[in-house]
Design a protein around this motif. Structure first.
Motif, mmCIF file in Angstrom:
data_model
loop_
_atom_site.group_PDB
_atom_site.id
_atom_site.type_symbol
_atom_site.label_atom_id
_atom_site.label_comp_id
_atom_site.label_asym_id
_atom_site.label_seq_id
_atom_site.Cartn_x
_atom_site.Cartn_y
_atom_site.Cartn_z
ATOM 1 N N UNK A 182 17.893 -45.797 0.225
ATOM 2 C CA UNK A 182 19.060 -46.269 -0.514
ATOM 3 C C UNK A 182 20.282 -45.569 0.055
ATOM 4 N N UNK A 183 21.225 -46.361 0.538
ATOM 5 C CA UNK A 183 22.458 -45.846 1.113
ATOM 6 C C UNK A 183 23.610 -46.294 0.221
ATOM 7 N N UNK A 184 24.259 -45.347 -0.421
ATOM 8 C CA UNK A 184 25.347 -45.683 -1.342
ATOM 9 C C UNK A 184 26.636 -45.876 -0.560
ATOM 10 N N UNK A 185 26.690 -46.975 0.163
ATOM 11 C CA UNK A 185 27.871 -47.253 0.967
ATOM 12 C C UNK A 185 27.804 -48.689 1.480
ATOM 13 N N UNK A 186 28.961 -49.329 1.587
ATOM 14 C CA UNK A 186 29.005 -50.707 2.050
ATOM 15 C C UNK A 186 29.637 -50.859 3.417
ATOM 16 N N UNK A 187 29.696 -49.784 4.192
ATOM 17 C CA UNK A 187 30.266 -49.824 5.528
ATOM 18 C C UNK A 187 29.152 -50.107 6.539
ATOM 19 N N UNK A 188 29.188 -51.256 7.219
ATOM 20 C CA UNK A 188 28.072 -51.630 8.101
ATOM 21 C C UNK A 188 27.766 -50.610 9.191
ATOM 22 N N UNK A 189 28.791 -50.031 9.824
ATOM 23 C CA UNK A 189 28.528 -49.086 10.910
ATOM 24 C C UNK A 189 27.843 -47.828 10.396
ATOM 25 N N UNK A 190 28.241 -47.369 9.208
ATOM 26 C CA UNK A 190 27.600 -46.187 8.632
ATOM 27 C C UNK A 190 26.188 -46.507 8.153
ATOM 28 N N UNK A 191 25.988 -47.698 7.596
ATOM 29 C CA UNK A 191 24.643 -48.112 7.195
ATOM 30 C C UNK A 191 23.703 -48.066 8.399
ATOM 31 N N UNK A 192 24.143 -48.601 9.516
ATOM 32 C CA UNK A 192 23.303 -48.597 10.718
ATOM 33 C C UNK A 192 23.039 -47.169 11.183
ATOM 34 N N UNK A 198 4.386 -47.189 10.721
ATOM 35 C CA UNK A 198 4.844 -48.533 11.058
ATOM 36 C C UNK A 198 6.088 -48.809 10.212
ATOM 37 N N UNK A 199 7.240 -48.915 10.834
ATOM 38 C CA UNK A 199 8.502 -49.072 10.111
ATOM 39 C C UNK A 199 8.983 -50.522 10.060
ATOM 40 N N UNK A 200 8.114 -51.446 10.427
ATOM 41 C CA UNK A 200 8.547 -52.853 10.489
ATOM 42 C C UNK A 200 8.904 -53.415 9.121
ATOM 43 N N UNK A 201 8.316 -52.857 8.045
ATOM 44 C CA UNK A 201 8.617 -53.341 6.702
ATOM 45 C C UNK A 201 9.463 -52.351 5.893
ATOM 46 N N UNK A 202 10.014 -51.365 6.570
ATOM 47 C CA UNK A 202 10.860 -50.377 5.900
ATOM 48 C C UNK A 202 12.142 -51.050 5.425
ATOM 49 N N UNK A 203 12.507 -50.809 4.171
ATOM 50 C CA UNK A 203 13.659 -51.492 3.582
ATOM 51 C C UNK A 203 14.898 -50.603 3.596
ATOM 52 N N UNK A 204 16.035 -51.255 3.732
ATOM 53 C CA UNK A 204 17.320 -50.554 3.771
ATOM 54 C C UNK A 204 18.247 -51.191 2.736
ATOM 55 N N UNK A 264 23.914 -57.147 7.040
ATOM 56 C CA UNK A 264 22.608 -57.662 7.455
ATOM 57 C C UNK A 264 22.359 -57.378 8.931
ATOM 58 N N UNK A 265 23.388 -57.608 9.762
ATOM 59 C CA UNK A 265 23.262 -57.346 11.201
ATOM 60 C C UNK A 265 23.036 -55.858 11.473
ATOM 61 N N UNK A 266 23.527 -55.002 10.556
ATOM 62 C CA UNK A 266 23.364 -53.557 10.711
ATOM 63 C C UNK A 266 22.005 -53.062 10.234
ATOM 64 N N UNK A 267 21.176 -53.965 9.713
ATOM 65 C CA UNK A 267 19.833 -53.589 9.294
ATOM 66 C C UNK A 267 19.609 -53.558 7.797
ATOM 67 N N UNK A 268 20.620 -53.933 7.019
ATOM 68 C CA UNK A 268 20.469 -53.954 5.569
ATOM 69 C C UNK A 268 19.501 -55.044 5.152
ATOM 70 N N UNK A 269 18.560 -54.714 4.268
ATOM 71 C CA UNK A 269 17.628 -55.714 3.741
ATOM 72 C C UNK A 269 17.929 -56.058 2.280
#
Length: 340
Positions: free
Chosen positions: A171-181, A197-203, A301-306
């Motif tokens: 859980x990342x308490x921030x809405x900045x895409x570059x920081x999320x990534x 296996x991190x393929x199903x790891x959620x962000x 989403x492009x930064x990896x947010x699920x």
């Protein structure tokens, strides 16, 4: 992309029931509750109530911590809520910021967060577990084998490492895409280094959303970067502003921070908001017109947010849910034309 909403505990029970029904109908996937029992009403009671008024929406604390309840009680609570909701329960887990500090206590060490994650998950599954506060092994004889998803709230390098090594998501308490990534990549790398296996790891990117004129939106969400700044200040104090372990964009914005009032945690009337600039609010939140929201969530989403999780505590809650259900969530669901 999943979508969530988060309540603080100020909302009345009748309105909470109404809002979760509206959110489920609008296509939201999750409903989260702050878990800070002195500042707000008991979150797990509220979640149990709301579960009875929904059939698909998932629930969880955002976030609880290892120090506030005995671990066997926590496991029993989580397993019970998972059972009575037909498997619609996760937990968000942190060190215990407001929950502990409002009582004058220290947050839990990260090693304890990791141990709690592993041992409580095992108890919820029905395994026999030993932990430090209990002299005898503990086993829940009625457990159904539920695999509890645990999302770990993190900012600093060690917390992100913990999230990647033992969590099911971060859980990342921030809405900045570059920081999320930047944050999410650290968690994923730590998990991969541990052989997971991190393929199903959620962000999850958790932040306020608001519609309207930008100045109006900024004024209604200015409290949020102050709450985030409280966490960032802890990281800067630990690692230093010139360590390279904390992005300069984060350290710069808290340079003039004077303090934080935990009794006003996450509230617009917190007295320590003077250091927050308009650019910071715009960066950390999702604001403006419908098309502005869509564009920023696409970047997330492009930064990896699920999952985009809306801190729904700025007023205008019904309208925010309605706008997302009508105009935004359909753009991100499987099969949407814009997602092709």
């Amino acid at each position: 992309m999943e979508f969530g909403i988060t309540f603080k505990g100020f909302v009345s029970p009748d309105r909470a029931r109404h809002l979760v029904r509206q959110a489920e109908a609008a296509g939201f996937d999750y409903c989260w509750f702050y878990d800070s029992h002195i500042l707000w009403r008991e979150s797990f009671v509220a979640m149990a109530m709301c579960m009875e008024h929904t059939t698909k929406l998932r629930f969880g604390p955002c976030v609880t911590n290892p120090n506030i309840r005995d671990w066997s009680l926590a496991a029993s609570l989580y397993a019970s809520l998972a059972h009575q909701s037909n498997g619609r329960f996760d937990i968000g887990l942190g060190r215990g910021d407001s929950s502990m500090r409002v009582m004058g206590k220290k947050p839990a060490p990260l090693a304890r967060v990791a141990e709690f994650t592993q041992k409580v998950k095992a108890m919820v599954r029905g395994e026999e577990v030993e932990y430090g506060e209990c002299e005898e092994p503990v086993k829940l004889p009625w457990a159904t084998g539920y695999e509890l998803p645990v999302w770990i709230g993190a900012y600093g390098p060690k917390a992100l490492k913990t999230a990647g090594e033992v969590g099911d998501g971060v859980i990342l308490q921030i809405g900045d895409p570059s920081l999320v990534k930047w944050f999410a990549d650290q968690a994923k790398s730590a998990g991969e280094a541990a052989g997971r296996d991190m393929s199903n790891f959620k962000v999850q990117a958790a932040a306020p959303a608001y519609f309207g004129d930008m100045d109006y939106c900024v004024e209604h969400t200015k409290w949020y970067p102050a709450m985030v700044g409280n966490h960032v200040a802890d990281i800067v104090e630990k690692y230093g502003s010139d360590s390279g372990l904390v992005p300069r964009s984060l350290t710069d914005y808290i340079e003039k921070r004077r303090g934080y009032d935990y009794s006003k945690h996450g509230q617009s009337d917190n007295p320590y908001l003077d250091f927050i600039t308009e650019d910071i609010v715009k960066s950390f939140c999702v604001l403006g017109r419908v098309e502005d929201h869509i564009a920023k969530i696409r970047d997330l989403e492009d930064a990896g947010t699920t999952q985009f999780n809306i801190y729904l505590d700025n007023g205008d809650e019904e309208n925010i849910i309605a706008q997302y259900g009508k105009h935004i969530i359909p753009q991100f669901k499987a099969g949407a034309d814009s997602a092709k």
